[in-house]
Design an enzyme around this catalytic site. Structure first.
Site, PDB file in Angstrom:
ATOM      1  N   ASP A   1      55.573  67.875 156.176  1.00 47.20           N
ATOM      2  CA  ASP A   1      55.246  67.923 154.747  1.00 47.20           C
ATOM      3  C   ASP A   1      54.002  67.037 154.580  1.00 47.20           C
ATOM      4  O   ASP A   1      53.636  66.265 155.483  1.00 47.20           O
ATOM      5  CB  ASP A   1      56.443  67.356 153.978  1.00 47.20           C
ATOM      6  CG  ASP A   1      56.101  66.981 152.556  1.00 47.20           C
ATOM      7  OD1 ASP A   1      55.607  67.867 151.819  1.00 47.20           O
ATOM      8  OD2 ASP A   1      56.275  65.814 152.183  1.00 47.20           O
TER       9      ASP A   1
ATOM     10  N   ASP B   1      52.550  65.425 150.970  1.00 46.02           N
ATOM     11  CA  ASP B   1      52.622  64.351 149.965  1.00 46.02           C
ATOM     12  C   ASP B   1      53.900  63.533 150.116  1.00 46.02           C
ATOM     13  O   ASP B   1      54.993  64.079 150.050  1.00 46.02           O
ATOM     14  CB  ASP B   1      52.518  64.942 148.570  1.00 46.02           C
ATOM     15  CG  ASP B   1      51.122  65.496 148.317  1.00 46.02           C
ATOM     16  OD1 ASP B   1      51.009  66.673 147.982  1.00 46.02           O
ATOM     17  OD2 ASP B   1      50.137  64.745 148.492  1.00 46.02           O
TER      18      ASP B   1
ATOM     19  N   LYS C   1      50.619  72.487 138.992  1.00 38.39           N
ATOM     20  CA  LYS C   1      50.520  73.386 137.832  1.00 38.39           C
ATOM     21  C   LYS C   1      51.894  73.602 137.206  1.00 38.39           C
ATOM     22  O   LYS C   1      52.052  73.583 135.984  1.00 38.39           O
ATOM     23  CB  LYS C   1      49.919  74.731 138.260  1.00 38.39           C
ATOM     24  CG  LYS C   1      48.440  74.636 138.639  1.00 38.39           C
ATOM     25  CD  LYS C   1      47.880  76.006 138.975  1.00 38.39           C
ATOM     26  CE  LYS C   1      46.409  75.911 139.359  1.00 38.39           C
ATOM     27  NZ  LYS C   1      45.852  77.224 139.741  1.00 38.39           N
ATOM     28  N   GLU C   2      52.882  73.781 138.065  1.00 36.85           N
ATOM     29  CA  GLU C   2      54.257  73.956 137.571  1.00 36.85           C
ATOM     30  C   GLU C   2      54.709  72.697 136.847  1.00 36.85           C
ATOM     31  O   GLU C   2      55.402  72.753 135.824  1.00 36.85           O
ATOM     32  CB  GLU C   2      55.189  74.268 138.735  1.00 36.85           C
ATOM     33  CG  GLU C   2      54.958  75.615 139.416  1.00 36.85           C
ATOM     34  CD  GLU C   2      53.824  75.602 140.436  1.00 36.85           C
ATOM     35  OE1 GLU C   2      53.100  74.578 140.551  1.00 36.85           O
ATOM     36  OE2 GLU C   2      53.625  76.651 141.081  1.00 36.85           O
ATOM     37  N   ARG C   3      54.280  71.527 137.367  1.00 33.47           N
ATOM     38  CA  ARG C   3      54.668  70.260 136.744  1.00 33.47           C
ATOM     39  C   ARG C   3      54.038  70.135 135.345  1.00 33.47           C
ATOM     40  O   ARG C   3      54.673  69.682 134.408  1.00 33.47           O
ATOM     41  CB  ARG C   3      54.207  69.104 137.650  1.00 33.47           C
ATOM     42  CG  ARG C   3      54.834  67.765 137.417  1.00 33.47           C
ATOM     43  CD  ARG C   3      54.524  66.812 138.577  1.00 33.47           C
ATOM     44  NE  ARG C   3      54.993  67.383 139.824  1.00 33.47           N
ATOM     45  CZ  ARG C   3      54.338  67.279 140.980  1.00 33.47           C
ATOM     46  NH1 ARG C   3      53.181  66.652 141.067  1.00 33.47           N
ATOM     47  NH2 ARG C   3      54.835  67.810 142.070  1.00 33.47           N
TER      48      ARG C   3
ATOM     49  N   HIS D   1      44.219  71.435 135.801  1.00 34.23           N
ATOM     50  CA  HIS D   1      44.597  71.172 137.196  1.00 34.23           C
ATOM     51  C   HIS D   1      43.372  71.129 138.105  1.00 34.23           C
ATOM     52  O   HIS D   1      43.315  70.319 139.047  1.00 34.23           O
ATOM     53  CB  HIS D   1      45.595  72.221 137.699  1.00 34.23           C
ATOM     54  CG  HIS D   1      46.221  71.827 138.999  1.00 34.23           C
ATOM     55  ND1 HIS D   1      45.813  72.332 140.209  1.00 34.23           N
ATOM     56  CD2 HIS D   1      47.177  70.908 139.269  1.00 34.23           C
ATOM     57  CE1 HIS D   1      46.509  71.769 141.176  1.00 34.23           C
ATOM     58  NE2 HIS D   1      47.348  70.898 140.633  1.00 34.23           N
TER      59      HIS D   1
ATOM     60  N   LYS E   1      41.980  67.776 137.647  1.00 33.15           N
ATOM     61  CA  LYS E   1      42.857  66.814 138.344  1.00 33.15           C
ATOM     62  C   LYS E   1      42.577  66.820 139.844  1.00 33.15           C
ATOM     63  O   LYS E   1      42.501  65.784 140.491  1.00 33.15           O
ATOM     64  CB  LYS E   1      44.334  67.170 138.055  1.00 33.15           C
ATOM     65  CG  LYS E   1      45.353  66.347 138.810  1.00 33.15           C
ATOM     66  CD  LYS E   1      45.806  67.043 140.093  1.00 33.15           C
ATOM     67  CE  LYS E   1      46.727  66.144 140.884  1.00 33.15           C
ATOM     68  NZ  LYS E   1      47.117  66.737 142.182  1.00 33.15           N
TER      69      LYS E   1
HETATM   70  C1  XBP Z   1      54.084  67.458 146.616  1.00 30.99           C
HETATM   71  C2  XBP Z   1      53.847  68.223 145.388  1.00 30.99           C
HETATM   72  C3  XBP Z   1      52.432  68.470 144.938  1.00 30.99           C
HETATM   73  C4  XBP Z   1      51.753  67.150 144.594  1.00 30.99           C
HETATM   74  C5  XBP Z   1      50.570  67.355 143.673  1.00 30.99           C
HETATM   75  O1  XBP Z   1      53.719  68.301 147.677  1.00 30.99           O
HETATM   76  O2  XBP Z   1      54.783  68.699 144.800  1.00 30.99           O
HETATM   77  O3  XBP Z   1      52.524  69.261 143.776  1.00 30.99           O
HETATM   78  O4  XBP Z   1      52.684  66.329 143.878  1.00 30.99           O
HETATM   79  O5  XBP Z   1      49.646  68.244 144.268  1.00 30.99           O
HETATM   80  P1  XBP Z   1      54.456  68.202 149.145  1.00 30.99           P
HETATM   81  P2  XBP Z   1      49.133  69.525 143.430  1.00 30.99           P
HETATM   82  O6  XBP Z   1      55.151  69.521 149.316  1.00 30.99           O
HETATM   83  O7  XBP Z   1      53.331  67.989 150.114  1.00 30.99           O
HETATM   84  O8  XBP Z   1      55.407  67.010 149.111  1.00 30.99           O
HETATM   85  O9  XBP Z   1      48.743  69.007 142.046  1.00 30.99           O
HETATM   86  O10 XBP Z   1      47.960  70.064 144.200  1.00 30.99           O
HETATM   87  O11 XBP Z   1      50.298  70.460 143.393  1.00 30.99           O
HETATM   88 MG    MG Z   2      56.505  65.616 149.981  1.00 33.29          MG
END
Ligand code: XBP
Ligand code: MG
Length: 254
Positions: free
Chosen positions: A7, A9, A51-53, A79, A82
Site C-alpha cells: 500500500d 499512504d 474525491k470520494e472523501r 481535488h 489539492k
Molecule cells: C489512501 C487514500 C488516498 C489518500 C489521498 O490511499 O485513501 O485517498 O488519503 O490521496 P492508500 P488522493 O490506499 O495508499 O492508503 O487524494 O489522491 O486520493
Molecule cells: Mg494506506
C-alpha cells in the site's frame, strides 16, 4: 511467497498529514470555508479516495448543495488543486519512507522477488512521493502498480488488489500485502491476500482482525522494533521473516 504488494499512504510513508494540509490549502485557494483538523480527517479517512472523501464531507455539511449538478466538476477541480499542493509538499523528498521500506525494496530486488503497489491514491502522488527516495526511474522497480488511475473502485473493495494480482500473474496465496489501515486490510483480505499491517497514527485505533501480524513498523537495523519478532532472529522484518510469516511459521522458535 512470490511477491510483495505495498500500500502507499501510511505504509510506504506517513503521508496523510501532507494530504490533510493539501486539502486545506486547496479549500483556501478556492475560497471554500472548509478547514479539516486531524480529528475530523482521521474520521474522513474511513472513506478511501480523495474525491470520494470530498463528496462524503460535502454531503455531511450540505446535503442539498451536494446534490447539485456541478458537484462532480467542483470536486474534480478542488481535488486537482489539492494534488498540486500535495506534490509541492512531498515532491522534494522531505517526507521519508517509513522504517524498513527502502531496505525491503532493496532486499526484494536483490532476491528477484517482484514487488507491486496497490493504492487508492492519485497516480501523480506516487511520482511526487517516490521519485526522490527511490530515484527518477522508481517505476521500473515495481512489477505492477494499481492506483486511482487504473482502478476506480476504492478500498475496502478488493479491486485494486485483484488488478495487481492479474498484472503479476500470481495467485493471491502466493503474495503478501503490507498495509496501514482497516480499509486496506479488508481490501487485501477480500482478494485472498495474507496481510501484514503497520498502522500509522491515523489508523492505530482501527481493527485489524485477521491480519497475519500487526507491527508498529517494519524496523531497520538502525531503528529496531521494540520487541523480538516471532520466528525472526532480529528486531526488524526482513525478507526471510516475511517468508516465514507468510508460510505460517509465525511462532516457531527463532
Ligand atoms: C489512501 C487514500 C488516498 C489518500 C489521498 O490511499 O485513501 O485517498 O488519503 O490521496 P492508500 P488522493 O490506499 O495508499 O492508503 O487524494 O489522491 O486520493
Ligand atoms: Mg494506506
Amino acid at each position: 511467497m512470490k511477491a510483495l504488494i505495498f500500500d502507499v499512504d501510511g505504509t510506504l510513508a506517513d503521508t496523510e498529514t501532507a494530504h490533510l494540509q493539501a486539502f486545506n490549502a486547496a479549500f483556501a485557494e478556492v475560497g471554500l470555508d472548509w478547514c479539516w483538523d486531524e480529528a475530523l480527517y482521521t474520521r474522513l479517512l474511513k472513506v478511501a479516495g480523495g474525491k470520494e472523501r470530498l463528496l462524503h464531507y460535502w454531503r455531511m455539511v450540505d446535503p442539498e448543495e451536494a446534490r447539485g449538478c456541478k458537484v462532480r466538476e467542483t470536486i474534480d477541480a478542488v481535488h486537482a488543486i489539492k494534488t498540486r499542493h500535495y506534490a509541492e509538499r512531498v515532491g522534494s523528498g522531505q517526507l521519508p519512507l517509513r522504517p524498513g521500506i527502502a531496505r525491503l525494496i532493496e532486499e526484494a530486488g536483490s532476491a528477484g522477488v517482484p514487488i507491486a503497489i496497490a493504492t487508492t491514491t492519485t497516480p501523480a502522488n506516487l511520482d511526487a512521493l517516490l521519485q526522490v527516495p527511490l530515484g527518477q526511474r522508481w517505476r521500473e522497480r515495481f512489477a505492477a502498480i494499481g492506483d486511482a488511475g487504473t482502478t476506480a473502485i476504492k478500498k475496502p473493495a478488493p479491486d485494486v488488489y485483484l488488478a495487481v494480482l492479474e498484472r503479476l500473474g500470481l495467485e493471491a496465496g502466493d503474495c503478501l500485502a503490507i498495509e496501514d489501515s482497516e480499509n486496506g486490510l479488508r481490501a487485501a483480505q477480500a482478494a485472498g491476500i495474507a496481510t501484514l499491517v503497520t498502522p500509522s497514527a491515523y489508523t492505530a485505533h482501527e481493527r485489524f482482525d485477521g491480519a497475519l501480524l500487526v507491527l508498529p513498523h517494519l524496523g531497520d537495523p538502525g531503528q529496531p522494533l521494540p520487541q523480538q519478532l516471532p520466528s525472526a532472529a532480529q528486531r526488524w522484518a526482513d525478507l526471510g521473516a516475511l517468508r516465514n510469516w507468510h508460510r505460517g511459521t509465525l511462532f516457531e522458535a527463532a
